[in-house]
Write a protein that holds these residues in place. Structure first.
Motif, mmCIF file in Angstrom:
data_model
loop_
_atom_site.group_PDB
_atom_site.id
_atom_site.type_symbol
_atom_site.label_atom_id
_atom_site.label_comp_id
_atom_site.label_asym_id
_atom_site.label_seq_id
_atom_site.Cartn_x
_atom_site.Cartn_y
_atom_site.Cartn_z
ATOM 1 N N ALA A 131 0.851 -1.184 0.000
ATOM 2 C CA ALA A 131 0.000 0.000 0.000
ATOM 3 C C ALA A 131 0.891 1.240 0.000
ATOM 4 O O ALA A 131 2.069 1.183 0.391
ATOM 5 C CB ALA A 131 -0.917 0.018 1.219
ATOM 6 N N LEU A 132 0.317 2.347 -0.440
ATOM 7 C CA LEU A 132 1.014 3.633 -0.433
ATOM 8 C C LEU A 132 0.232 4.631 0.420
ATOM 9 O O LEU A 132 -1.002 4.625 0.418
ATOM 10 C CB LEU A 132 1.151 4.190 -1.849
ATOM 11 C CG LEU A 132 1.947 3.356 -2.847
ATOM 12 C CD1 LEU A 132 1.974 4.049 -4.206
ATOM 13 C CD2 LEU A 132 3.363 3.110 -2.353
ATOM 14 N N ILE A 133 0.969 5.468 1.135
ATOM 15 C CA ILE A 133 0.360 6.516 1.952
ATOM 16 C C ILE A 133 0.934 7.866 1.520
ATOM 17 O O ILE A 133 2.146 8.091 1.597
ATOM 18 C CB ILE A 133 0.648 6.292 3.449
ATOM 19 C CG1 ILE A 133 0.065 4.943 3.901
ATOM 20 C CG2 ILE A 133 0.086 7.439 4.289
ATOM 21 C CD1 ILE A 133 0.452 4.555 5.316
ATOM 22 N N LYS A 134 0.070 8.733 1.030
ATOM 23 C CA LYS A 134 0.468 10.090 0.635
ATOM 24 C C LYS A 134 0.467 10.970 1.872
ATOM 25 O O LYS A 134 -0.484 10.941 2.670
ATOM 26 C CB LYS A 134 -0.508 10.635 -0.407
ATOM 27 C CG LYS A 134 -0.276 12.081 -0.815
ATOM 28 C CD LYS A 134 0.890 12.226 -1.746
ATOM 29 C CE LYS A 134 0.925 13.658 -2.316
ATOM 30 N NZ LYS A 134 2.064 13.844 -3.244
ATOM 31 N N LEU A 135 1.523 11.764 2.068
ATOM 32 C CA LEU A 135 1.658 12.639 3.229
ATOM 33 C C LEU A 135 1.333 14.089 2.882
ATOM 34 O O LEU A 135 1.435 14.503 1.718
ATOM 35 C CB LEU A 135 3.076 12.539 3.791
ATOM 36 C CG LEU A 135 3.548 11.138 4.176
ATOM 37 C CD1 LEU A 135 4.994 11.177 4.657
ATOM 38 C CD2 LEU A 135 2.637 10.527 5.238
ATOM 39 N N ASP A 136 0.974 14.840 3.909
ATOM 40 C CA ASP A 136 0.577 16.231 3.675
ATOM 41 C C ASP A 136 1.759 17.158 3.443
ATOM 42 O O ASP A 136 1.581 18.311 3.038
ATOM 43 C CB ASP A 136 -0.269 16.753 4.834
ATOM 44 C CG ASP A 136 0.484 16.808 6.164
ATOM 45 O OD1 ASP A 136 1.606 16.253 6.255
ATOM 46 O OD2 ASP A 136 -0.055 17.386 7.124
ATOM 47 N N ARG A 137 2.953 16.644 3.671
ATOM 48 C CA ARG A 137 4.150 17.437 3.384
ATOM 49 C C ARG A 137 5.330 16.494 3.219
ATOM 50 O O ARG A 137 5.330 15.373 3.742
ATOM 51 C CB ARG A 137 4.435 18.443 4.510
ATOM 52 C CG ARG A 137 4.861 17.810 5.826
ATOM 53 C CD ARG A 137 5.059 18.857 6.901
ATOM 54 N NE ARG A 137 5.622 18.298 8.116
ATOM 55 C CZ ARG A 137 6.928 18.145 8.349
ATOM 56 N NH1 ARG A 137 7.810 18.497 7.414
ATOM 57 N NH2 ARG A 137 7.361 17.658 9.494
ATOM 58 N N PRO A 138 6.354 16.919 2.501
ATOM 59 C CA PRO A 138 7.536 16.066 2.331
ATOM 60 C C PRO A 138 8.282 15.899 3.656
ATOM 61 O O PRO A 138 8.325 16.815 4.482
ATOM 62 C CB PRO A 138 8.397 16.845 1.322
ATOM 63 C CG PRO A 138 7.451 17.787 0.656
ATOM 64 C CD PRO A 138 6.444 18.149 1.707
ATOM 65 N N LEU A 139 8.843 14.716 3.857
ATOM 66 C CA LEU A 139 9.740 14.500 4.980
ATOM 67 C C LEU A 139 11.165 14.638 4.460
ATOM 68 O O LEU A 139 11.517 14.072 3.432
ATOM 69 C CB LEU A 139 9.542 13.107 5.579
ATOM 70 C CG LEU A 139 8.236 12.859 6.325
ATOM 71 C CD1 LEU A 139 8.234 11.450 6.915
ATOM 72 C CD2 LEU A 139 8.034 13.879 7.437
ATOM 73 N N ASP A 140 11.955 15.392 5.163
ATOM 74 C CA ASP A 140 13.317 15.672 4.714
ATOM 75 C C ASP A 140 14.224 14.501 5.064
ATOM 76 O O ASP A 140 15.056 14.571 5.966
ATOM 77 C CB ASP A 140 13.816 16.961 5.358
ATOM 78 C CG ASP A 140 15.189 17.360 4.836
ATOM 79 O OD1 ASP A 140 15.569 16.865 3.754
ATOM 80 O OD2 ASP A 140 15.871 18.155 5.512
ATOM 81 N N GLN A 141 14.043 13.381 4.344
ATOM 82 C CA GLN A 141 14.895 12.222 4.573
ATOM 83 C C GLN A 141 15.017 11.421 3.284
ATOM 84 O O GLN A 141 14.168 11.535 2.394
ATOM 85 C CB GLN A 141 14.354 11.361 5.709
ATOM 86 C CG GLN A 141 12.969 10.796 5.511
ATOM 87 C CD GLN A 141 12.456 10.118 6.775
ATOM 88 O OE1 GLN A 141 11.878 10.770 7.639
ATOM 89 N NE2 GLN A 141 12.669 8.823 6.888
ATOM 90 N N PRO A 142 16.070 10.626 3.164
ATOM 91 C CA PRO A 142 16.312 9.862 1.933
ATOM 92 C C PRO A 142 15.208 8.855 1.649
ATOM 93 O O PRO A 142 14.479 8.425 2.541
ATOM 94 C CB PRO A 142 17.645 9.153 2.222
ATOM 95 C CG PRO A 142 18.305 9.996 3.254
ATOM 96 C CD PRO A 142 17.184 10.498 4.122
ATOM 97 N N THR A 143 15.113 8.492 0.373
ATOM 98 C CA THR A 143 14.151 7.478 -0.057
ATOM 99 C C THR A 143 14.869 6.139 -0.232
ATOM 100 O O THR A 143 16.094 6.069 -0.237
ATOM 101 C CB THR A 143 13.483 7.896 -1.371
ATOM 102 O OG1 THR A 143 14.492 8.093 -2.365
ATOM 103 C CG2 THR A 143 12.687 9.178 -1.179
ATOM 104 N N LEU A 144 14.077 5.073 -0.392
ATOM 105 C CA LEU A 144 14.623 3.731 -0.591
ATOM 106 C C LEU A 144 14.167 3.218 -1.953
ATOM 107 O O LEU A 144 12.962 3.103 -2.208
ATOM 108 C CB LEU A 144 14.134 2.794 0.517
ATOM 109 C CG LEU A 144 14.580 1.328 0.448
ATOM 110 C CD1 LEU A 144 16.105 1.212 0.453
ATOM 111 C CD2 LEU A 144 13.973 0.530 1.600
ATOM 112 N N ALA A 145 15.121 2.914 -2.820
ATOM 113 C CA ALA A 145 14.795 2.411 -4.157
ATOM 114 C C ALA A 145 14.154 1.033 -4.048
ATOM 115 O O ALA A 145 14.466 0.246 -3.153
ATOM 116 C CB ALA A 145 16.057 2.332 -5.004
#
Length: 270
Positions: A131-145
């Motif tokens: 599942a995916l969860i859209k957030l109300d603002r970006p979190l300033d942290q790296p993503t995981l490919a």
């Protein structure tokens, strides 16, 4: 085929659990309370079984979700987690994502609130557990490919979470991490007749047990290094029988199987 009562999702109900009580536990598929959304029984507080405390910054793509699951940052404002952690698709402002720290009580923790959820189309409790969860603002942290094919679906994998550190244990305050070896489909099928081989991936120490994800780790990533030495996600904590039992490995959603679907759903979320 639905998983039987003893083959349970690794979610834990944390709404009433104090933040300091969070922890990871070995197998994501442990027992959960019956009042958990989606009909999955929620478990007592718990973290990764057989794990050690992660160092700050080691896995900056990890997030803790307020319904008692883990997740990884797919993009700066979209979390990838398990389908059984959410209650269908659509607008949803009930979930808080916490990131940026290994200590959930760290004042430097950053949080964001969900705005919309996409649960895997056709999810019915067996397979398709993403599942995916859209957030109300970006979190300033790296993503995981995410793995795009099954090239990295073997070897040793890293697991991490704030779930229980033993079967029936409590949620952890600090992020725990451990390594688990790949278990081939034929061997895993001998442990779980309900394994969906094309959609699920197994990992754990078959002979000895002792290391696994557990209640409260559901939705978190299983990952390893790619050929370039970068972290890549190959699995999503899904289910298992108990936590870290000999002969009962953890079962993970095979990310590469759903890579195109996940990418398409993320594009729709914007």
């Amino acid at each position: 085929m639905q998983h039987s009562a003893k083959h349970l999702k690794r979610v834990t109900a944390v709404g009433a659990v104090a933040l300091a009580a969070f922890s990871l536990s070995p197998s994501v598929a442990s027992a959960l309370p019956t009042d958990n959304p989606g009909g999955h029984r929620a478990a007592p507080d718990a973290t990764v079984v057989g794990g050690s405390r992660a160092q700050q910054g080691a896995f900056p793509f990890m997030v803790r979700l307020s319904m008692g699951c883990g997740g990884s940052m797919l993009s700066d404002d979209i979390v990838l987690t398990a389908a059984h952690c959410v209650d269908g698709s659509g607008p949803d402002t009930s979930i808080t994502a916490t990131g940026g720290v290994v200590d959930l009580e760290d004042p430097d923790a950053v949080t964001a609130t969900s705005t919309e959820v996409v649960q895997a189309p056709g999810y019915d409790g067996t397979g398709k557990d993403w599942a995916l969860i859209k957030l109300d603002r970006p979190l300033d942290q790296p993503t995981l490919a995410t793995a795009q094919d099954d090239s990295y679906d073997k070897g040793d994998f890293t697991i991490a979470g704030w779930g229980a550190d033993q079967e029936g244990g409590a949620q952890q305050r600090y992020l725990l991490t451990a390594q688990v070896p790949f278990v081939d489909d034929a061997t895993c099928k001998s442990a779980y007749s309900g394994l969906v081989e094309d959609e699920e991936l197994c990992a754990g120490k078959m002979d000895t047990g002792g290391v696994d994800t557990c209640q409260g780790d559901s939705g978190g990533p299983m990952f390893r290094k790619d050929d370039a030495g970068e972290w890549i996600q190959v699995g999503i904590v899904s289910w298992g029988e108990g936590c870290a039992r000999p002969g009962k490995p953890g079962v993970y959603t095979e990310v590469s199987t759903f890579a195109a679907d996940i990418e398409a759903a993320a594009a729709q979320l914007g």
